[in-house]
Design an enzyme around this catalytic site. Structure first.
Site, short mmCIF file in Angstrom:
data_model
loop_
_atom_site.label_atom_id
_atom_site.label_comp_id
_atom_site.label_asym_id
_atom_site.label_seq_id
_atom_site.Cartn_x
_atom_site.Cartn_y
_atom_site.Cartn_z
N SER A 161 46.09 47.36 39.94
CA SER A 161 46.38 47.37 41.37
C SER A 161 46.82 48.76 41.79
CB SER A 161 47.50 46.37 41.69
OG SER A 161 47.94 46.50 43.04
N TYR A 174 56.31 42.60 39.99
CA TYR A 174 54.85 42.65 39.97
C TYR A 174 54.32 44.03 39.63
CZ TYR A 174 50.12 42.61 42.08
OH TYR A 174 48.77 42.73 42.32
N LYS A 221 51.39 45.57 36.70
CA LYS A 221 50.13 46.24 37.02
C LYS A 221 50.08 47.63 36.41
CE LYS A 221 48.13 42.89 39.11
NZ LYS A 221 46.88 42.30 38.56
#
Length: 256
Positions: A146, A159, A163
């Site tokens: 991401s 999160y 990533k």
């Protein structure tokens, strides 16, 4: 037919980016193993996807198992070998992002996110790589990371590290697996409209801001990821490994 007769495993493929990638890989001649969570709500979506793949003249099977389970990778590989005889491409796409603040982050939310997005991915990549090494024909591994691997987010402290971890994993695996002809690359999508951010983008002010930050003037669609995935999976990218490809409409470079 960039992927003619190759076997491609895609995790998190019942919807969103994974679904779009599965259909594009089928259009390019691949047979598919569809990895999904195993939930009853996802089963009709998986059946529909398999039907679409077969209508394109290719075949598909599915494995319903949680992405965070360390054994899921072995199940995906076993299904690929059982149905199609090989594992040629592995696309780690499954991921979750339950937005939450940092100071009161529930421990279970953090652990579920890390297990789903990174820990399960590690063992699934390992399982696919072991099979590719055994086959002796090389292969391609792609992780959907991401733009969040490169930038922070106040509501994504659980999160963004996962990533960044996927990006780093692909870089290290490119070194570790290069001698076996296995290429490992990461895709870094920007804001792609999927179920993972549907609620966040329901805020029109937030949506307009994200569009305004994107030089191409729109948010991404799952289909925007499918072409780059098929390219990295194919022999057209035969000398591409350890790379990271931003697919973000120019958002990352727009600092003004």
């Amino acid at each position: 037919m960039l992927l003619n007769d190759k076997t491609v495993i895609i995790t998190g493929a019942s919807r969103g980016i994974g679904r779009a990638a599965a259909l594009e890989c089928a259009r390019q001649g691949a047979n598919l193993v569809i990895g999904y969570s195993g939930s009853e709500s996802s089963r009709p979506l998986v059946d529909e996807l398999i039907g679409e793949i077969r209508s394109l003249g290719r075949d598909a099977t599915s494995v319903g198992a949680p992405a965070g389970d360390p054994d899921t990778g072995d199940k995906l590989v076993d299904a690929a070998v059982s149905h199609f005889g090989s594992v040629d491409v592995f696309v780690n796409n499954a991921g979750i992002c339950p937005f939450h603040g940092f100071l009161d982050m529930p421990r279970d939310t953090y652990l579920e996110t890390v297990n789903t997005n990174l820990n399960g991915a590690y063992f699934a990549v390992q399982a696919a790589a072991r099979r590719m090494k055994e086959q002796g024909n090389g292969g391609a591994i792609i992780a959907v990371s991401s733009i969040s691997a490169l930038v922070g987010g106040a509501m994504q402290t659980h999160y963004t590290p996962t990533k960044a971890g996927l990006l780093s994993l692909m870089q290290s695996c490119a070194v570790a697996l290069g001698p076996y002809g296995i290429r490992c690359n990461a895709l870094l999508p920007g804001t792609i409209e999927t179920d993972i951010n549907k609620d966040d983008l329901a805020d029109q002010e937030k949506r307009d801001y994200m569009i305004g930050r994107t030089p191409l003037g729109r948010l991404g669609r799952p289909e925007d990821m499918a072409g780059p995935i098929a390219f990295l999976a194919s022999d057209m990218a035969a000398y591409v490994t350890g790379a990271s490809l931003l697919v973000d409409g120019g958002m990352f470079v727009n600092l003004q």
